[in-house]
Design a protein around this motif. Structure first.
Motif, PDB file in Angstrom:
ATOM      1  N   ASN A  21      61.968  76.847  43.374  1.00 17.94           N
ATOM      2  CA  ASN A  21      63.105  76.361  44.148  1.00 17.94           C
ATOM      3  C   ASN A  21      64.116  77.481  44.327  1.00 17.94           C
ATOM      4  O   ASN A  21      63.926  78.600  43.846  1.00 17.94           O
ATOM      5  CB  ASN A  21      63.723  75.112  43.515  1.00 17.94           C
ATOM      6  N   GLU A  22      65.219  77.181  45.016  1.00 12.70           N
ATOM      7  CA  GLU A  22      66.215  78.192  45.335  1.00 12.70           C
ATOM      8  C   GLU A  22      66.939  78.728  44.109  1.00 12.70           C
ATOM      9  O   GLU A  22      67.445  79.846  44.129  1.00 12.70           O
ATOM     10  CB  GLU A  22      67.233  77.624  46.322  1.00 12.70           C
ATOM     11  N   GLU A  23      67.007  77.941  43.041  1.00 16.04           N
ATOM     12  CA  GLU A  23      67.687  78.383  41.822  1.00 16.04           C
ATOM     13  C   GLU A  23      66.815  79.296  40.961  1.00 16.04           C
ATOM     14  O   GLU A  23      67.239  79.756  39.916  1.00 16.04           O
ATOM     15  CB  GLU A  23      68.125  77.179  40.978  1.00 16.04           C
ATOM     16  N   GLY A  24      65.583  79.519  41.359  1.00  8.92           N
ATOM     17  CA  GLY A  24      64.682  80.366  40.580  1.00  8.92           C
ATOM     18  C   GLY A  24      63.947  79.619  39.484  1.00  8.92           C
ATOM     19  O   GLY A  24      63.460  80.221  38.542  1.00  8.92           O
ATOM     20  N   THR A  25      63.874  78.298  39.606  1.00 11.60           N
ATOM     21  CA  THR A  25      63.123  77.492  38.656  1.00 11.60           C
ATOM     22  C   THR A  25      61.697  77.351  39.161  1.00 11.60           C
ATOM     23  O   THR A  25      61.462  77.105  40.337  1.00 11.60           O
ATOM     24  CB  THR A  25      63.757  76.097  38.509  1.00 11.60           C
ATOM     25  N   TYR A  26      60.753  77.518  38.259  1.00 14.49           N
ATOM     26  CA  TYR A  26      59.341  77.415  38.615  1.00 14.49           C
ATOM     27  C   TYR A  26      58.781  76.098  38.094  1.00 14.49           C
ATOM     28  O   TYR A  26      59.044  75.710  36.961  1.00 14.49           O
ATOM     29  CB  TYR A  26      58.551  78.593  38.022  1.00 14.49           C
ATOM     30  N   LYS A  27      58.033  75.440  38.949  1.00 18.56           N
ATOM     31  CA  LYS A  27      57.345  74.200  38.592  1.00 18.56           C
ATOM     32  C   LYS A  27      55.859  74.529  38.595  1.00 18.56           C
ATOM     33  O   LYS A  27      55.312  74.971  39.607  1.00 18.56           O
ATOM     34  CB  LYS A  27      57.658  73.118  39.621  1.00 18.56           C
ATOM     35  N   THR A  30      52.780  68.921  34.131  1.00 20.57           N
ATOM     36  CA  THR A  30      53.725  69.739  34.873  1.00 20.57           C
ATOM     37  C   THR A  30      54.714  70.358  33.898  1.00 20.57           C
ATOM     38  O   THR A  30      55.245  69.672  33.028  1.00 20.57           O
ATOM     39  CB  THR A  30      54.486  68.879  35.904  1.00 20.57           C
ATOM     40  N   LEU A  31      54.942  71.650  34.059  1.00 23.16           N
ATOM     41  CA  LEU A  31      55.900  72.382  33.239  1.00 23.16           C
ATOM     42  C   LEU A  31      56.939  73.019  34.146  1.00 23.16           C
ATOM     43  O   LEU A  31      56.643  73.382  35.285  1.00 23.16           O
ATOM     44  CB  LEU A  31      55.200  73.478  32.435  1.00 23.16           C
ATOM     45  N   PHE A  32      58.153  73.185  33.629  1.00 24.53           N
ATOM     46  CA  PHE A  32      59.225  73.834  34.362  1.00 24.53           C
ATOM     47  C   PHE A  32      59.719  75.013  33.544  1.00 24.53           C
ATOM     48  O   PHE A  32      59.907  74.897  32.335  1.00 24.53           O
ATOM     49  CB  PHE A  32      60.380  72.861  34.616  1.00 24.53           C
ATOM     50  N   ALA A  33      59.945  76.147  34.202  1.00 23.95           N
ATOM     51  CA  ALA A  33      60.421  77.347  33.512  1.00 23.95           C
ATOM     52  C   ALA A  33      61.376  78.103  34.418  1.00 23.95           C
ATOM     53  O   ALA A  33      61.295  78.014  35.648  1.00 23.95           O
ATOM     54  CB  ALA A  33      59.247  78.243  33.127  1.00 23.95           C
ATOM     55  N   ASN A  34      62.264  78.880  33.797  1.00 19.99           N
ATOM     56  CA  ASN A  34      63.098  79.767  34.605  1.00 19.99           C
ATOM     57  C   ASN A  34      62.354  81.091  34.761  1.00 19.99           C
ATOM     58  O   ASN A  34      61.269  81.281  34.213  1.00 19.99           O
ATOM     59  CB  ASN A  34      64.496  79.943  34.004  1.00 19.99           C
ATOM     60  N   GLU A  35      62.934  82.023  35.494  1.00 21.01           N
ATOM     61  CA  GLU A  35      62.232  83.267  35.790  1.00 21.01           C
ATOM     62  C   GLU A  35      62.062  84.165  34.575  1.00 21.01           C
ATOM     63  O   GLU A  35      61.294  85.120  34.596  1.00 21.01           O
ATOM     64  CB  GLU A  35      62.949  84.018  36.910  1.00 21.01           C
ATOM     65  N   ASN A  36      62.748  83.841  33.461  1.00 17.42           N
ATOM     66  CA  ASN A  36      62.626  84.611  32.221  1.00 17.42           C
ATOM     67  C   ASN A  36      61.528  84.049  31.304  1.00 17.42           C
ATOM     68  O   ASN A  36      61.358  84.558  30.200  1.00 17.42           O
ATOM     69  CB  ASN A  36      63.957  84.650  31.485  1.00 17.42           C
ATOM     70  N   GLY A  37      60.867  82.993  31.738  1.00 20.01           N
ATOM     71  CA  GLY A  37      59.802  82.400  30.938  1.00 20.01           C
ATOM     72  C   GLY A  37      60.298  81.411  29.901  1.00 20.01           C
ATOM     73  O   GLY A  37      59.571  81.073  28.976  1.00 20.01           O
ATOM     74  N   GLU A  38      61.517  80.923  30.052  1.00 17.63           N
ATOM     75  CA  GLU A  38      62.066  79.926  29.137  1.00 17.63           C
ATOM     76  C   GLU A  38      61.779  78.543  29.696  1.00 17.63           C
ATOM     77  O   GLU A  38      62.070  78.267  30.858  1.00 17.63           O
ATOM     78  CB  GLU A  38      63.569  80.139  28.965  1.00 17.63           C
ATOM     79  N   TRP A  39      61.215  77.659  28.876  1.00 19.26           N
ATOM     80  CA  TRP A  39      60.861  76.306  29.314  1.00 19.26           C
ATOM     81  C   TRP A  39      62.124  75.479  29.450  1.00 19.26           C
ATOM     82  O   TRP A  39      63.035  75.559  28.646  1.00 19.26           O
ATOM     83  CB  TRP A  39      59.894  75.650  28.331  1.00 19.26           C
ATOM     84  N   ILE A  40      62.156  74.669  30.505  1.00 15.58           N
ATOM     85  CA  ILE A  40      63.296  73.781  30.739  1.00 15.58           C
ATOM     86  C   ILE A  40      62.758  72.395  31.028  1.00 15.58           C
ATOM     87  O   ILE A  40      61.600  72.202  31.378  1.00 15.58           O
ATOM     88  CB  ILE A  40      64.182  74.280  31.904  1.00 15.58           C
ATOM     89  N   THR A  41      63.642  71.397  30.881  1.00 13.70           N
ATOM     90  CA  THR A  41      63.271  70.025  31.218  1.00 13.70           C
ATOM     91  C   THR A  41      64.100  69.599  32.407  1.00 13.70           C
ATOM     92  O   THR A  41      65.272  69.958  32.529  1.00 13.70           O
ATOM     93  CB  THR A  41      63.540  69.067  30.039  1.00 13.70           C
ATOM     94  N   GLU A  42      63.481  68.842  33.325  1.00 15.73           N
ATOM     95  CA  GLU A  42      64.184  68.375  34.509  1.00 15.73           C
ATOM     96  C   GLU A  42      64.165  66.877  34.557  1.00 15.73           C
ATOM     97  O   GLU A  42      63.287  66.226  34.173  1.00 15.73           O
ATOM     98  CB  GLU A  42      63.562  68.930  35.765  1.00 15.73           C
TER      99      GLU A  42
END
Length: 97
Positions: free
Chosen positions: A68-74, A85-97
């Motif tokens: 997405n535009e914020e740099g979050t990867y799905k 499905t996993l979500f991560a930021n561009e630094n490889g840190e896992w996030i929850t949505e």
């Protein structure tokens, strides 16, 4: 006088019940929203995200990737017969949505 006030309150209360929008259920249609994620090639997933996946889920394989535009990867991943499905930021840190 009390009866007049009571009748007025009941009438107004009854009218507000009709003002609410009725809830409808449509069992024939399922809509999936992508939350503005755009599909990207698996090769475009940053190395930090791929390394985090290998470290935390060594047997996982990315089947589809989105950004997405914020740099979050799905990431849609497959581990054997299981998919998730996993979500991560561009630094490889896992996030929850």
């Amino acid at each position: 006088m009390k009866k007049v006030v009571l009748v007025a309150a009941l009438a107004l209360g009854g009218l507000t019940a009709f003002a609410a929008a009725p809830a409808t259920v449509n069992n024939d249609l399922v809509i999936t929203m992508q939350d503005e994620y755009q599909e990207i090639a698996v090769e475009e997933v940053p190395a930090a995200v791929q390394e985090a996946l290998k470290a935390d889920y060594p047997e996982a394989a990315i089947s589809k990737a989105y950004k997405n535009e914020e740099g979050t990867y799905k990431l849609e991943v497959q581990i054997g017969e299981q998919a998730g499905t996993l979500f991560a930021n561009e630094n490889g840190e896992w996030i929850t949505e």
